[in-house]
Design an enzyme around this catalytic site. Structure first.
Site, PDB file in Angstrom:
ATOM      1  N   GLU A 148      56.248  25.218  52.933  1.00 30.59           N
ATOM      2  CA  GLU A 148      57.572  25.649  52.491  1.00 30.59           C
ATOM      3  C   GLU A 148      58.401  26.099  53.680  1.00 30.59           C
ATOM      4  O   GLU A 148      57.874  26.654  54.652  1.00 30.59           O
ATOM      5  CB  GLU A 148      57.457  26.797  51.482  1.00 30.59           C
ATOM      6  CG  GLU A 148      56.805  26.406  50.165  1.00 30.59           C
ATOM      7  CD  GLU A 148      56.807  27.548  49.156  1.00 30.59           C
ATOM      8  OE1 GLU A 148      57.594  28.505  49.343  1.00 30.59           O
ATOM      9  OE2 GLU A 148      56.019  27.491  48.204  1.00 30.59           O
ATOM     10  N   ASP A 150      43.072  22.877  52.620  1.00 30.29           N
ATOM     11  CA  ASP A 150      43.881  22.774  51.405  1.00 30.29           C
ATOM     12  C   ASP A 150      45.378  22.914  51.685  1.00 30.29           C
ATOM     13  O   ASP A 150      46.109  23.498  50.890  1.00 30.29           O
ATOM     14  CB  ASP A 150      43.432  23.853  50.415  1.00 30.29           C
ATOM     15  CG  ASP A 150      43.999  23.644  49.020  1.00 30.29           C
ATOM     16  OD1 ASP A 150      44.134  22.479  48.619  1.00 30.29           O
ATOM     17  OD2 ASP A 150      44.304  24.633  48.348  1.00 30.29           O
ATOM     18  N   SER A 154      49.367  40.548  49.186  1.00 28.66           N
ATOM     19  CA  SER A 154      50.267  39.793  50.061  1.00 28.66           C
ATOM     20  C   SER A 154      51.704  40.131  49.728  1.00 28.66           C
ATOM     21  O   SER A 154      52.121  39.998  48.568  1.00 28.66           O
ATOM     22  CB  SER A 154      50.046  38.285  49.891  1.00 28.66           C
ATOM     23  OG  SER A 154      48.709  37.926  50.144  1.00 28.66           O
ATOM     24  N   LEU A 175      57.872  37.388  49.508  1.00 29.40           N
ATOM     25  CA  LEU A 175      59.068  37.007  50.244  1.00 29.40           C
ATOM     26  C   LEU A 175      60.290  37.259  49.362  1.00 29.40           C
ATOM     27  O   LEU A 175      60.163  37.462  48.147  1.00 29.40           O
ATOM     28  CB  LEU A 175      58.975  35.539  50.633  1.00 29.40           C
ATOM     29  CG  LEU A 175      57.860  35.194  51.626  1.00 29.40           C
ATOM     30  CD1 LEU A 175      57.702  33.682  51.751  1.00 29.40           C
ATOM     31  CD2 LEU A 175      58.128  35.818  52.983  1.00 29.40           C
TER      32      LEU A 175
END
Length: 534
Positions: free
Chosen positions: A409, A404, A335, A338
């Site tokens: 964010e 979950d 992944s 960021l």
């Protein structure tokens, strides 16, 4: 004689009026109550599962799609498409002009990001010199891990493209390049993630929630200085989560991370950072590259002669939770990271529909059907797009089966109008045989949805753009294909119809104007300017 004829005429007139009333009043109401295929509501006694539809069926007809501004599936400008996914992305709904971005609507400016990148490279070079000096003194040879500053690297372009509305634009060719780079670029360093490090030596056995060390995610630094979070394979594609497992003790699945990125892009949210599948060499890419002694110390060789490692945490520091290669090869998800918090701060906010992470507890939304009325009065859900974005996120989670979502964010720069990041999706796609309707609570309780989201969901219910088909095609481009088993792909179609039924029920109750919301509603704190459209 004339009286008999009058009675006959009156009887015929009444029969005609009654027939017209049945045809023009009663039948439309029945069709509204039982739309499309005449299917009734699912039988709760049968496990709450929606009945299977024929492969070519859909909830919405072409006529109703046109009424909402969506072309009928057969209309594509006369062009014959070899790819359903290509045809989907060519549809007008995926080619609506994005708003022009102002200075404050772009997350990072090029000069700011370049300066940050140069400082990172300089720090890396200083550390490498130190490691070489230590290695020379201790008679240890280190691999040469030189990095070069390159302003054209794909991860840098990805960070530059993040804006107020999405992590990347629809037409950004750099995303495919980034996926390929995460697949092929050499790994030069491996380390625990920051939250894994925070757990070290402080795991609390009294907590029900398994610490994230149980899932063992790593940060891998690549030769182009990009970083990716690596989540290793823990579960086979065709293995379902056991029925007795609570969602908070379930394994995280690398293929769920990959599939969630593709689904998020197909839904046109574009809020999941790019994810690619990759096979790494446990020894060469992790053990030999890491400078973290804690990570080195958890490697061992299994009885089957496979190289394994586990999380460095007092609670989960056990070999039964280890991840093993075969003998060194291990697949997992990569992944894209960021931008760092020092230049792009993010804030973590509790999900209003957070679940209880205990065996017996229940949250207010689970017992109060009018819970959303309270949420609508609270900041920041009382204006702007925040509540609509939460419902988008709930739809994504329902389609994947992810229970979950305890926090979300946002980038602080965009304030109340910032979008929630759809990160950490590894607990999705655990059960294909069960649809967890409680995940849809934000939609079913609030009865509101973005118009653009609804139109795309309806489009994906059509045979020409069927969700399972475009997902299968999109996932087929990943190196670890197949990413999802067929039952999981079929579950996507079933769940999509359930979402549309939930919206239809809200429309019947409140009317379309009260349910379908215009996109990009500015919050009261936003600067006054013309609202753009997606």
């Amino acid at each position: 004689m004339w009286m008999r004829r009058d009675r006959l005429l009156v009887t015929l007139a009444l029969a005609a009026v009654f027939s017209a009333d049945v045809y023009f009043v009663l039948l439309p109401k029945l069709r509204e109550k039982y739309p499309g295929d005449g299917c009734t509501c699912p039988n709760v006694s049968q496990g709450g599962q929606a009945p299977q539809r024929p492969p070519n069926s859909s909830l919405v007809t072409g006529d109703s799609m046109e009424g909402l501004g969506v072309s009928a599936p057969g209309e594509a400008g006369g062009k014959v498409w070899a790819s359903k996914l290509e045809r989907l992305f060519a549809h007008p709904l995926y080619n609506i002009r994005s708003p022009d971005l102002g200075h404050d609507e772009v997350l990072l400016q090029p000069e700011e990001l370049m300066g940050y990148y140069k400082r990172k490279v300089s720090r890396w070079e200083r550390h490498q010199k130190f490691y070489k000096v230590v290695a020379a003194v201790t008679n240890i040879s280190l691999p040469d891990q030189e990095v070069i500053f390159d302003p054209e690297v794909s991860w840098l372009k990805f960070h530059m493209g993040i804006n107020k509305y999405a992590l990347y634009s629809r037409e950004d060719p750099n995303i495919e390049r980034l996926l390929q780079d995460m697949l092929n670029t050499k790994v030069i360093n491996a380390d625990y993630t920051q939250d894994e490090k925070a757990l070290k030596g402080s795991c609390d056995c009294s907590q029900v929630v398994k610490p994230s060390g149980h899932h063992l995610k790593l940060t891998l630094k690549l030769l182009d200085f990009g970083k990716a979070m690596f989540k290793p394979m823990r579960q086979e594609r065709d293995h379902e989560t056991p029925e007795d497992f609570f969602y908070f003790v379930d394994f995280q699945r690398h293929n769920a991370e990959i599939a969630a990125f593709h689904l998020d892009r197909i839904l046109d949210f574009r809020r999941v950072p790019p994810v690619a599948g990759r096979r790494i060499n446990v020894t060469g890419d992790i053990l030999y590259t890491t400078h973290n002694e804690d990570l080195r110390s958890v490697f061992f060789t299994s009885p089957a002669n496979n190289t394994c490692f586990f999380a460095k945490c007092l609670y989960m520091c056990k070999t039964e939770y280890a991840v093993c290669g075969k003998p060194d090869n291990l697949e997992g998800s990569m992944s894209a990271y960021l931008p760092g918090l020092s230049i792009a701060p993010r804030i973590s906010i509790p999900n209003p529909w957070i679940r209880s992470y205990t065996f017996t507890g229940r949250e207010e939304w689970e017992v109060n059907p009018f819970y959303c009325d309270t949420i609508k009065q609270l900041y920041p859900y009382n204006s702007g797009n925040r509540l609509l974005n939460i419902i988008d996120m709930a739809i994504l989670d329902f389609l994947t089966g992810n229970m979950d979502r305890h926090h979300y964010e946002i980038f602080t720069k965009f304030g109340d109008d910032g979008f929630p990041l759809h990160i950490d999706n590894a607990r999705g796609f655990g059960k294909h045989s069960h649809d967890e309707m409680s995940i849809l609570a934000p939609l079913t309780q609030c009865c509101i949805i973005k118009r653009s989201t609804l139109l795309r969901l309806k489009l994906l219910s059509q045979e020409e753009f069927r969700l399972s088909d475009v997902m299968r095609e999109s996932l087929g481009r990943d190196a670890l294909r197949p990413i999802l088993s067929e039952p999981h792909l079929q579950a996507l179609d079933r769940r999509l119809l359930r979402v549309l039924r939930a919206v239809h029920k809200c429309v019947r109750k409140l009317g379309e104007a009260g349910v379908v919301a215009v996109d990009f509603v500015e919050s009261r704190t936003a600067t006054e300017r013309p609202a753009g459209s997606r």
